[in-house]
Design an enzyme around this catalytic site. Structure first.
Site, mmCIF file in Angstrom:
data_model
loop_
_atom_site.group_PDB
_atom_site.id
_atom_site.type_symbol
_atom_site.label_atom_id
_atom_site.label_comp_id
_atom_site.label_asym_id
_atom_site.label_seq_id
_atom_site.Cartn_x
_atom_site.Cartn_y
_atom_site.Cartn_z
ATOM 1 N N GLU A 35 46.158 80.333 31.271
ATOM 2 C CA GLU A 35 45.272 81.111 32.121
ATOM 3 C C GLU A 35 45.637 80.757 33.562
ATOM 4 O O GLU A 35 45.678 79.581 33.912
ATOM 5 C CB GLU A 35 43.824 80.717 31.819
ATOM 6 C CG GLU A 35 42.849 81.596 32.536
ATOM 7 C CD GLU A 35 41.395 81.239 32.229
ATOM 8 O OE1 GLU A 35 41.132 80.491 31.270
ATOM 9 O OE2 GLU A 35 40.534 81.715 32.981
ATOM 10 N N ARG A 261 44.765 68.239 21.362
ATOM 11 C CA ARG A 261 45.130 68.202 22.777
ATOM 12 C C ARG A 261 45.720 66.861 23.128
ATOM 13 O O ARG A 261 45.401 65.856 22.511
ATOM 14 C CB ARG A 261 43.877 68.348 23.659
ATOM 15 C CG ARG A 261 43.093 69.578 23.519
ATOM 16 C CD ARG A 261 41.857 69.504 24.406
ATOM 17 N NE ARG A 261 42.192 69.832 25.778
ATOM 18 C CZ ARG A 261 42.209 71.086 26.241
ATOM 19 N NH1 ARG A 261 41.912 72.087 25.442
ATOM 20 N NH2 ARG A 261 42.513 71.331 27.489
ATOM 21 N N LYS A 271 41.025 71.479 34.048
ATOM 22 C CA LYS A 271 41.407 72.173 35.273
ATOM 23 C C LYS A 271 40.251 72.213 36.264
ATOM 24 O O LYS A 271 40.477 72.223 37.469
ATOM 25 C CB LYS A 271 41.892 73.591 34.950
ATOM 26 C CG LYS A 271 43.364 73.593 34.561
ATOM 27 C CD LYS A 271 43.911 74.988 34.437
ATOM 28 C CE LYS A 271 43.718 75.513 33.041
ATOM 29 N NZ LYS A 271 44.313 76.819 32.807
HETATM 30 P P1 ATP Z 1 41.004 74.152 30.752
HETATM 31 O O1 ATP Z 1 40.077 74.027 29.572
HETATM 32 O O2 ATP Z 1 41.075 72.939 31.602
HETATM 33 O O3 ATP Z 1 40.816 75.443 31.519
HETATM 34 P P2 ATP Z 1 42.887 75.333 29.027
HETATM 35 O O4 ATP Z 1 43.241 74.626 27.800
HETATM 36 O O5 ATP Z 1 41.902 76.430 28.888
HETATM 37 O O6 ATP Z 1 42.448 74.274 30.113
HETATM 38 P P3 ATP Z 1 44.975 77.209 29.368
HETATM 39 O O7 ATP Z 1 45.681 77.626 30.601
HETATM 40 O O8 ATP Z 1 44.126 78.201 28.683
HETATM 41 O O9 ATP Z 1 44.147 75.913 29.756
HETATM 42 O O10 ATP Z 1 46.016 76.573 28.355
HETATM 43 C C1 ATP Z 1 47.199 77.206 27.955
HETATM 44 C C2 ATP Z 1 47.680 76.589 26.687
HETATM 45 O O11 ATP Z 1 47.908 75.200 26.845
HETATM 46 C C3 ATP Z 1 46.665 76.760 25.580
HETATM 47 O O12 ATP Z 1 47.318 77.147 24.405
HETATM 48 C C4 ATP Z 1 46.062 75.386 25.453
HETATM 49 O O13 ATP Z 1 45.608 75.155 24.153
HETATM 50 C C5 ATP Z 1 47.216 74.477 25.854
HETATM 51 N N1 ATP Z 1 46.700 73.233 26.399
HETATM 52 C C6 ATP Z 1 45.857 73.080 27.430
HETATM 53 N N2 ATP Z 1 45.539 71.788 27.615
HETATM 54 C C7 ATP Z 1 46.217 71.085 26.687
HETATM 55 C C8 ATP Z 1 46.305 69.699 26.351
HETATM 56 N N3 ATP Z 1 45.637 68.769 27.024
HETATM 57 N N4 ATP Z 1 47.103 69.344 25.322
HETATM 58 C C9 ATP Z 1 47.794 70.274 24.656
HETATM 59 N N5 ATP Z 1 47.745 71.586 24.895
HETATM 60 C C10 ATP Z 1 46.968 72.003 25.907
HETATM 61 MG MG MG Z 2 41.839 78.378 28.291
#
Ligand code: ATP
Ligand code: MG
Length: 556
Positions: A35, A261, A271
């Protein structure tokens, strides 16, 4: 066996192997769906290495798709930084960049299809009522009074939603599933909401935006994704993912698989929190070298290979755990130990006068760039009558364990001669200001002729030929291993995470240092020129990592 020695094995690859063996799929197509509401962090690197790594190893494809259904939180700058970071990590997406917003028309069409099938309705409950009607984990929800609105009416209402005839929060489109489901996400989830927001890709075309759960699975299907890999918090949502795919007219049958994660000690990965650190200026931007972002690690001197290696070492499982920072540091240390050229820098200089060396003479020494790799060549290092050494590398007296410079004793200057400390001068506070030495001219590249043993080797730079530099030493950003658990993460920020050293002296060859390319500063650690704040007449170096794992020592 399909795995080669270098290929990691994990439960997802086993699923893929089985799918290929059974003929369920003939190829593998993954996607990385960030995102664009922040910079990528090391957790994303895990997902990137997994998705792109699988595509590479199975000769498949991996798409880069921006999951852009929250226009208010998103920004085109994030779209750019994310592409840069993925490329920097060494991956190339298949074809063009995709955006979920590319599919807004089709998503709208599928929503209409659900309404036509009696599987979606426009609801006028407000947020609070909706919460009330949803029930709890132990109590079933109850149906909205709008649940049985006739199809024709719903179609007209949804069209009105699209045309901007309802205010934000006034109504939403909900999937009609089961208000008594044990999975909360199946209790008639909202799939479209009204939002009068300008979108970075679609401008002002839309005032309704689809929800993640509705968008993601359909985007996967449109792109022919075979294995949709996401983190464990979406485990329950898999029911909804499958429900949507099963109830719309689309051929592809992508499947979602969840993995845990990455959590890393002494840092945060949310984020929202990273954004707060930036917004509140607690760090100097998303690419501050203390940030766990890809851009931060890059600016700090980490290499793409070290991050990929880290992702390989931590593996992919369904188990929640927190990885020690030492694991990541070991990866960069090993990489740089092998590949970083050596150089000399004195962070806390004290003056040394070599009294039997000619005044004004500059002797050019040739020093190898890497002790074990001749292919890395050598460089010229000027030697002069006055040099700087590290203040901590001299003592007036010391026991035998101290293998540095001691009054009346000898030490070798790295790549140069053996010197002997004769006497020293101090200021009024007793600080040593100058050390007077003699050197043995017959010790360049060899041991003293009479068999004297000189064990210690210290680093140095020429006083007249060296360059001034600022050096930034970084420590953990937080004082506790799990800052995410703190009630207020502000209270556990490490006030000493950045130490700035203004008066460092570095050898002249470092005038041509390239930003973000790390050197081993002999006996000090790995450092790289800062990509933002350095210029030809203002050298600024970031410490990437120390030579040894000092954290383990503190804790052990
Ligand atoms: P936040 O919850 O902080 O907004 P997010 O997981 O929603 O972070 P995205 O940009 O939606 O962030 O993530 C893109 C991809 O990266 C998704 O498939 C997510 O599952 C993966 N991802 C995000 N954070 C992690 C993490 N800590 N470990 C492994 N994969 C991750
Ligand atoms: Mg997300």
């Amino acid at each position: 066996m399909s795995e080669t020695e270098n290929r990691p094995s994990n439960f997802i690859r086993q699923i893929i192997d089985a799918d290929l063996a059974s003929g369920k799929h003939t190829g593998v197509h993954t996607r990385f769906p960030p995102e664009p509401n922040g910079y990528l962090h090391i957790g994303h690197a895990k997902s990137i290495c997994l998705n792109f790594g699988i595509a590479k190893d199975y000769q498949g494809q991996c798409n880069l798709r921006f999951d852009d259904t929250n226009p208010e939180k998103e920004d085109i700058n994030y779209v750019k930084s994310i592409q840069e970071d993925v490329k920097w990590l060494g991956f190339q997406w298949h074809g063009d960049i995709r955006y979920s917003s590319d599919y807004f028309d089709r998503l709208y069409g599928y929503a209409v299809e659900l309404i036509e099938k009696g599987l979606a309705y426009v609801d006028f409950l407000n947020a609070e009522q909706m919460r009330e009607y949803r029930g709890t984990l132990t109590a079933p929800g109850k149906n909205s009074p709008y649940r049985d609105t006739p199809v024709e009416e719903n179609l007209a209402l949804f069209e009105k939603m699209k045309n901007g005839e309802f205010k934000e929060g006034e109504c939403s489109l909900r999937a009609k599933i089961d208000m008594a489901s044990s999975f909360m996400c199946m209790r008639d989830p909202v799939i479209y909401r009204v939002k009068f927001a300008h979108h970075h890709q679609t401008g002002d075309k839309w005032c309704i935006y689809p929800m993640y759960d509705f968008t993601h699975c359909i985007s996967d299907a449109i792109e022919d994704i075979t294995h949709s890999l996401c983190t464990l918090e979406f485990q329950d949502n898999r029911r909804l993912y499958d429900w949507v795919i099963d109830n719309i007219s689309i051929e592809a049958q992508p499947r979602q698989y969840e993995f845990s994660r990455l959590n890393l000690e002494y840092t945060v990965m949310s984020k929202r929190k990273l954004n707060a650190l930036v917004e509140e200026k607690l760090v100097n931007g998303w690419d501050d070298p203390r940030m766990p972002t890809i851009a931060g690690f890059r600016r700090r001197g980490y290499t793409p290979a070290s991050i990929r290696e880290f992702c390989k070492r931590i593996g992919v499982t369904k188990m929640d755990n927190t990885v020690e920072m030492g694991v990541l540091e070991a990866c960069i240390r090993e990489d740089l130990n092998e590949h970083a050229p050596r150089a000399m820098a004195v962070l806390d200089p004290v003056r040394v006068v070599i009294e039997n060396f000619d005044e004004g003479k500059v002797e050019t020494l040739t020093v190898k760039n890497h002790p074990n790799d001749d292919a890395m060549g050598s460089r010229e290092v000027p030697f002069t009558r006055e040099v700087f050494i590290e203040a901590e590398d001299f003592r007036e007296e010391a026991n035998k364990k101290y293998k540095r410079l001691v009054l009346g004793k000898e030490v070798r200057l790295r790549g140069a001669y053996v010197i002997k400390a004769e006497r020293c001068e101090k200021d009024a506070e007793g600080n040593i200001t100058t050390i007077y030495c003699t050197y043995d001219p017959d010790t360049l590249g060899k041991n003293p002729a009479d068999g004297r043993k000189v064990k210690g080797v210290i680093h140095w730079v020429s006083a007249s030929e060296s360059l001034d530099a600022e050096v930034r030493l970084y420590d953990r950003l937080f004082t506790v291993p799990n800052p995410a658990a703190a009630e207020d993460f502000h209270s556990v920020i490490n006030p000493e995470s950045l130490q700035v050293i203004k008066g460092a002296k570095v050898e002249p060859s470092l005038a041509s240092a390239e930003a973000e390319k790390a050197y081993q500063f002999e006996r000090q650690g790995y450092f790289c020129l800062d990509s933002k704040d350095a210029s030809t007449d203002n050298l600024v170096f970031n410490r990437t990592v120390g030579l040894r794992d000092t954290w383990a020592k503190i804790e052990g």
